[in-house]
Each structure stands twice: as C-alpha cells, then as structure tokens.
Design a protein around this motif. Sequence first.
Motif, mmCIF file in Angstrom:
data_model
loop_
_atom_site.group_PDB
_atom_site.id
_atom_site.type_symbol
_atom_site.label_atom_id
_atom_site.label_comp_id
_atom_site.label_asym_id
_atom_site.label_seq_id
_atom_site.Cartn_x
_atom_site.Cartn_y
_atom_site.Cartn_z
ATOM 1 N N MET A 78 0.799 -1.219 0.000
ATOM 2 C CA MET A 78 0.000 0.000 0.000
ATOM 3 C C MET A 78 0.838 1.278 0.000
ATOM 4 S SD MET A 78 -3.127 0.882 2.605
ATOM 5 C CE MET A 78 -3.844 -0.732 2.229
ATOM 6 N N LYS A 79 1.875 1.343 0.803
ATOM 7 C CA LYS A 79 2.633 2.587 0.966
ATOM 8 C C LYS A 79 4.041 2.494 0.405
ATOM 9 C CE LYS A 79 0.072 4.101 5.057
ATOM 10 N NZ LYS A 79 0.154 4.548 6.473
ATOM 11 N N HIS A 80 4.236 1.610 -0.552
ATOM 12 C CA HIS A 80 5.563 1.451 -1.143
ATOM 13 C C HIS A 80 5.478 1.514 -2.663
ATOM 14 C CE1 HIS A 80 7.619 0.311 2.623
ATOM 15 N NE2 HIS A 80 6.481 -0.268 2.939
ATOM 16 N N GLU A 81 6.609 1.797 -3.274
ATOM 17 C CA GLU A 81 6.669 1.893 -4.732
ATOM 18 C C GLU A 81 6.478 0.519 -5.361
ATOM 19 O OE1 GLU A 81 6.857 4.682 -6.387
ATOM 20 O OE2 GLU A 81 6.968 5.865 -4.542
ATOM 21 N N GLU A 82 6.131 0.548 -6.666
ATOM 22 C CA GLU A 82 5.980 -0.705 -7.391
ATOM 23 C C GLU A 82 7.329 -1.408 -7.536
ATOM 24 O OE1 GLU A 82 3.478 -2.276 -7.979
ATOM 25 O OE2 GLU A 82 1.800 -1.158 -8.805
ATOM 26 N N VAL A 83 7.274 -2.710 -7.671
ATOM 27 C CA VAL A 83 8.489 -3.503 -7.793
ATOM 28 C C VAL A 83 9.144 -3.263 -9.143
ATOM 29 C CG1 VAL A 83 7.137 -5.463 -8.639
ATOM 30 C CG2 VAL A 83 9.417 -5.851 -7.704
ATOM 31 N N ASN A 84 10.464 -3.223 -9.151
ATOM 32 C CA ASN A 84 11.229 -3.150 -10.387
ATOM 33 C C ASN A 84 11.518 -4.589 -10.834
ATOM 34 O OD1 ASN A 84 13.295 -2.957 -12.346
ATOM 35 N ND2 ASN A 84 13.984 -1.005 -11.508
ATOM 36 N N ILE A 85 10.809 -5.028 -11.860
ATOM 37 C CA ILE A 85 10.887 -6.426 -12.278
ATOM 38 C C ILE A 85 12.304 -6.805 -12.709
ATOM 39 C CG2 ILE A 85 9.963 -8.181 -13.823
ATOM 40 C CD1 ILE A 85 7.932 -7.138 -11.829
ATOM 41 N N GLU A 86 12.929 -5.956 -13.521
ATOM 42 C CA GLU A 86 14.261 -6.277 -14.028
ATOM 43 C C GLU A 86 15.273 -6.374 -12.891
ATOM 44 O OE1 GLU A 86 14.971 -7.070 -17.064
ATOM 45 O OE2 GLU A 86 12.904 -6.773 -17.722
ATOM 46 N N LYS A 87 15.157 -5.494 -11.919
ATOM 47 C CA LYS A 87 16.096 -5.516 -10.790
ATOM 48 C C LYS A 87 15.888 -6.754 -9.929
ATOM 49 C CE LYS A 87 17.877 -2.671 -7.023
ATOM 50 N NZ LYS A 87 17.757 -1.385 -6.294
ATOM 51 N N SER A 88 14.629 -7.138 -9.734
ATOM 52 C CA SER A 88 14.360 -8.317 -8.915
ATOM 53 C C SER A 88 14.909 -9.589 -9.564
ATOM 54 C CB SER A 88 12.849 -8.463 -8.676
ATOM 55 O OG SER A 88 12.152 -8.691 -9.893
ATOM 56 N N ILE A 89 14.944 -9.619 -10.895
ATOM 57 C CA ILE A 89 15.506 -10.785 -11.590
ATOM 58 C C ILE A 89 17.018 -10.850 -11.393
ATOM 59 C CG2 ILE A 89 15.869 -11.832 -13.862
ATOM 60 C CD1 ILE A 89 13.231 -10.601 -14.742
ATOM 61 N N SER A 90 17.669 -9.694 -11.436
ATOM 62 C CA SER A 90 19.138 -9.662 -11.360
ATOM 63 C C SER A 90 19.676 -9.811 -9.945
ATOM 64 C CB SER A 90 19.654 -8.347 -11.955
ATOM 65 O OG SER A 90 19.181 -7.234 -11.199
ATOM 66 N N VAL A 91 18.823 -9.634 -8.929
ATOM 67 C CA VAL A 91 19.286 -9.720 -7.544
ATOM 68 C C VAL A 91 19.833 -11.118 -7.254
ATOM 69 C CG1 VAL A 91 18.498 -9.819 -5.150
ATOM 70 C CG2 VAL A 91 17.832 -7.917 -6.582
ATOM 71 N N GLY A 92 21.061 -11.179 -6.787
ATOM 72 C CA GLY A 92 21.685 -12.443 -6.421
ATOM 73 C C GLY A 92 22.229 -13.233 -7.581
ATOM 74 N N ASN A 93 22.087 -12.724 -8.808
ATOM 75 C CA ASN A 93 22.514 -13.490 -9.979
ATOM 76 C C ASN A 93 23.977 -13.252 -10.308
ATOM 77 O OD1 ASN A 93 22.476 -15.105 -12.218
ATOM 78 N ND2 ASN A 93 21.443 -13.622 -13.532
ATOM 79 N N ASN A 94 24.346 -11.984 -10.523
ATOM 80 C CA ASN A 94 25.709 -11.677 -10.941
ATOM 81 C C ASN A 94 26.679 -11.630 -9.778
ATOM 82 O OD1 ASN A 94 24.823 -11.380 -13.584
ATOM 83 N ND2 ASN A 94 24.283 -9.232 -13.272
ATOM 84 N N GLU A 95 26.208 -11.178 -8.622
ATOM 85 C CA GLU A 95 27.117 -10.981 -7.505
ATOM 86 C C GLU A 95 27.690 -12.292 -6.986
ATOM 87 O OE1 GLU A 95 27.116 -8.806 -3.140
ATOM 88 O OE2 GLU A 95 25.773 -8.143 -4.724
ATOM 89 N N SER A 96 26.891 -13.361 -7.068
ATOM 90 C CA SER A 96 27.385 -14.645 -6.596
ATOM 91 C C SER A 96 28.595 -15.096 -7.398
ATOM 92 C CB SER A 96 26.278 -15.700 -6.693
ATOM 93 O OG SER A 96 25.205 -15.366 -5.859
ATOM 94 N N LEU A 97 28.501 -14.991 -8.716
ATOM 95 C CA LEU A 97 29.619 -15.402 -9.560
ATOM 96 C C LEU A 97 30.788 -14.449 -9.409
ATOM 97 C CD1 LEU A 97 30.586 -17.451 -11.578
ATOM 98 C CD2 LEU A 97 29.583 -16.077 -13.409
#
Length: 309
Positions: free
Chosen positions: A193-212
């Motif tokens: 309700m009181k937060h911005e909409e989710v950034n779909i592209e960012k949510s996909i990349s979270v944890g993907n590149n940093e692990s490698l």
Amino acid sequence: MPPPLNCLDISTQEVQEAISSGGRSSHHGTYANGMLPLSVDTRTGRGKQTTKNTIRRDIAVDVREFRSALPSILHQGGMRLAPVTLIVGDFVLSPVHCVERKSISDLFGSFASGRLYTQAEAMTKYYKCPCLLIDFDPSKSFCLQNSNELGGEIRVDSVCSKMAILTMHFPKLRILWSRGPHQTLAIFKTLKMKHEEVNIEKSISVGNNESLDGLMETSDVVGGGSTVNSGVENNTNSNKDEENEINEAARDMLLRLPGINVNNARKLMAVCDSIAELTELPRDDLKKLLGPVTGQKLFTFLNQKLAAS
C-alpha cells in the motif's frame, strides 16, 4: 457542479460576504448556508485517480510458484503478476519486500535440509524487509505444533524452537502467518500500500551476478598461483580465453549444486581444482567443509545413481 447563482434564492451580497469572510466563517468557501461550494475544480476528470489513491498491483513471481494455487488467487484479486525466474525469494512485492513462501511440509523440509537458513540469509542481504510466509492449509488447524508439545526449552526436534533460532539469527526477518491464499492476498495488498511498485528487471538480477563475481574475486588464491613457462608463453596465449571461460562455467555450475552458496563454495574451491575432484571427495570431508546436513546432501547428489538398478 453546483447550480448557478441566479437559480438560487440567495443574494450577491451573501456570496461576497462568504468570499470576504475567509477563515472567519465556519462555512469557508461556500454559500447557501454552507451547503454549496463557491467553486469546483473540474480540471481533473471524474474517472481519474490521484497518485495517493493509486492501487499498487505489480508483483514479481517465481515461475515455480505457479504450481500452487496462490498466483491464480492473486490474479483474481486484481494483482498484475510477472512470471520470472528469481534467485532470491518467491515473491517480490516492492523494492523493500521479498517473500519466501513455505507450506507446512516445505517448512519442515527446509529446516531439515538447512535450505531455509540460506534463503533467509540471501533475503536479508538484498532487501530491507525480508519476509517468510507460512502458508497454512485452510482445511487444517492453524498451528505448527500441538500446544501440549510446547515446552520452555529449545529442542532439536521442535519446529517452534527452530523458528525461534531462525529469528534470533535474522532479526530483520518478518514472519507472515496466513490461513490460506485469500488471506495472503490481503496481506500482500497491505504490504504494497505505501511502497513503490516492484522493479521487475532488478528483482531478476538480484543475487545473480554478484554470486559469480564473489567467486571470481578468489580466483587468484584458489588457482594456486599457477605460472606459465616463459619459453612457451606465446604458444599458450591463444588458450587463455578458453581456460577462463571453462573456469567461469565451472564456478557457475558449482553455485547451482544443492546447498552451495558463495560462502561454502569458497571452501570447496580451496581444496578442489575442478568439479571432477569435488565428486571424488569422501563423505566425511564434505561434512567437515560444509557441515553435516549440507555435506550429506551434496554427497548424496553427487553419488546417487541416476536410475534404479
């Protein structure tokens, strides 16, 4: 719109007094004894909504969650679902909210395998408000344990004790208790309700590149400082890129093995130069490196037969 002044049984003097009275009048900005406004702003269409009243509907959903009934209930409730492959979490509601959903059977299994600890660690690392959603079956009792089984001591076989230990390790983790998918829908709407909409592209990349990337930082140490003879250096330059590509693929594969994350992958890379060497490690060595649960899980995965004999 209010009716024109000439259609009402009031005088122009009354309107002028209403305007000049300002804040002194209890009917500020009105006429006809406070029943009608002096002016109406018609520039905003009636069908338009202001930003404050906009319903936030976007949710990033891991594609594996579509095997459950929850995504269809969310869609019926007006949510816009983006089916994606998420590395961290099952649902991302906003830039700060990440939700890992567990049914009761999944919860017990994740505690036994140690996977829930790894998932909570990842959510806490990347999101300000990580959430663990415990999704109960509406046809069953709304409790984890029978009240008669609860005690004052921490017990290894008690799921409530494991929940307490989990929250002690991750104070930021929020526990969401839901009686069923319809209540989960209401919870999600409240959180968004009181937060911005989710950034779909960012949510996909979270944890993907940093692990490698985290593993790549240790390549100089783990590689053992191997050198190339100066006499054959020119002949081997053409193979360097190929070797790097193979190493990167092996690191990526290592992170996808059961129970493996960036932290314990470094331990394996310190003792193994290749995936082939990893598969030859005995059970006891894996348990010493990864812990009894994760070590046994990886050993079983690497040594279990593909087909029943």
